[in-house]
Design an enzyme around this catalytic site. Structure first.
Site, short mmCIF file in Angstrom:
data_model
loop_
_atom_site.label_atom_id
_atom_site.label_comp_id
_atom_site.label_asym_id
_atom_site.label_seq_id
_atom_site.Cartn_x
_atom_site.Cartn_y
_atom_site.Cartn_z
CG ASP A 207 -40.24 40.28 19.18
OD1 ASP A 207 -39.15 41.34 19.01
OD2 ASP A 207 -40.13 39.65 18.51
CG ASN A 208 -36.11 43.18 21.40
OD1 ASN A 208 -35.99 43.89 21.91
ND2 ASN A 208 -37.16 43.30 20.46
CB SER B 97 -42.70 29.43 12.84
OG SER B 97 -42.40 31.00 12.64
CB CYS C 224 -44.00 34.95 20.94
SG CYS C 224 -45.27 35.95 21.72
N GLY D 276 -46.71 40.03 14.10
CA GLY D 276 -48.32 39.80 15.39
C GLY D 276 -49.14 40.63 15.56
CE LYS E 5 -41.92 38.82 10.10
NZ LYS E 5 -42.09 38.53 11.18
CB CYS F 231 -32.60 25.56 25.77
SG CYS F 231 -31.57 27.12 24.80
#
Ligand SMILES: [Zn+2]
Length: 402
Positions: free
Chosen positions: A139-140, A78, A200, A50, A95, A360
């Protein structure tokens, strides 16, 4: 506070480069000398996701001479809602490779270096060494603390950013540039309790928010590399996309910081997974021996249908997630209801002997709620390892994943 440029100017720009960067060259503050500094600069971007997507494209377009990309993941459908450096035909591709190809198209004069292994304690110092600046798009929390510590040990300034739903934050951590400059640990001495801050992937993110924060990171990077303006050192930028509001808070250096303080206790890389903990101790204890697979759950659901078994399957995700996909026969009771105690009223009583089965998205939140129901007396309660993600992957691929 201004700082001297991080990079010496390159010897010269080619005629092609002068044409390409003319809109920079005519800004007096950047000029020929600033553009030559960018050409000589080596910037490492962690993550081509992102934040990394807009950051990489703008760093490349700006003429940063060498760009490193640390990324081990592959492009997933996604990702495309926000990771604009990748496209439809890149799905399934590395990526790092996909980002390199987009950069080559944006600016062929950039030298791209790929680091495709997962960053860990064994390789992080080697990967970072030699770069002038780091742009952190991870992101972590475990990786963030590792990036902060490794950058400090090597004396490399870095621009940090984070995003969640409609909120973004950015700052520059460069304790080796100035005695007053804080590090990430000065701002966040400890990671949040496991399970308290969703990622996210768990909580969602507005795609365009990535460009707002990623471009701030590049903006600050260019200022540091060329020595112009007043970078976000000792300041935290907070962006609220719903209110369309930017706020700037002062971040002071913590004299007791475990890393950059006077009596530092973190003097080498530590075990970041343990430091941040995937799940809390209580959750890990509750889940031990009380975790079932999606295969077992499928079997149990069949038995329930035949009447030979009785249990309640509780989905502890949020209503939005329940709308996207679900395990048939589950009831929704979000995790928050377990934290405030109201969930227990919605469950069969302990005396009824009905088993509670929880799930979950991936098994982190349900491990937390499992600890709560076990504490309330439901001794035979279990949760589903891998959650609805595993269910969709292994049992019912016809449902959308998210
Ligand atoms: Zn610090």
């Amino acid at each position: 506070m201004s700082f001297p440029p991080l990079v010496e100017p390159a010897d010269e720009l080619t005629i092609d480069e002068v044409r390409r960067y003319s809109r920079h060259l005519i800004i007096p503050d950047v000029g020929m000398s600033g553009q030559k500094r960018l050409k000589n600069a080596k910037v490492l971007v962690i993550g081509a996701g992102g934040l990394g997507s807009p950051a990489l494209l703008y760093l490349a377009a700006a003429g940063v001479g060498t760009i490193g990309i640390a990324e081990f993941d592959e492009v997933d459908e996604s990702n495309l809602q926000r990771q604009i450096i990748h496209g439809q035909s890149d799905i399934g591709k590395s990526k790092a490779v996909s980002a390199k190809e987009s950069i080559a198209e944006a600016n062929p004069y950039v030298n791209v270096v790929l680091h495709e292994g997962r960053l860990d304690n064994d390789n992080v110092m080697e990967v970072f060494r030699g770069y002038d600046l780091i742009v952190d798009g991870t992101d972590n929390f475990a990786t963030r603390y590792m990036v902060n510590d490794a950058a400090y040990f090597l004396g490399i300034p870095y621009v940090w950013g984070s995003i969640y739903r409609f909120d973004g934050q950015a700052s520059v951590f460069a304790p080796t540039l100035s005695d007053d400059a804080p590090c990430y640990r000065c701002l966040y001495p400890e990671p949040p309790p496991p399970g308290m801050v969703p990622s996210c992937a768990e909580g969602g993110v507005l795609g365009v928010l990535c460009s707002a924060i990623g471009s701030i990171q590049v903006n600050e990077g260019i200022k540091l590399l060329t020595g112009i303006g007043d970078p976000l050192v000792g300041k935290l930028m907070i962006y609220d996309a719903l209110e369309m509001e930017y706020r700037k808070l002062k971040v002071r250096k913590d004299p007791n910081c475990a890393l950059c303080g006077e009596h530092a206790t973190v003097t080498e890389l530590i075990d970041y997974e343990t430091f941040c903990g995937a799940v809390s101790d209580e959750a890990a204890e509750a889940a031990a021996g009380s975790t079932i697979s999606v295969g077992t759950l499928e079997h149990m659901l069949k038995e329930r249908e035949e009447g030979s078994r009785d249990f309640v399957l509780v989905d502890v995700r949020e209503p939005n997630e329940f709308e996207i996909n679900r395990i048939p026969g589950s009831v929704l009771i979000p995790k928050g209801d377990f934290l405030n105690g109201s969930a227990l009223e919605q469950l069969p009583t302990v005396d009824s002997g009905t088993q509670i089965v929880m799930h979950c998205k991936t098994g982190v939140r349900s491990a937390e709620t499992l600890a709560i129901v076990k504490g309330a007396g439901y001794g035979d309660a279990v949760h589903v390892g891998g959650g609805v993600v595993a269910w969709v992957n292994q049992i019912d691929p016809s449902q959308p994943a998210y």
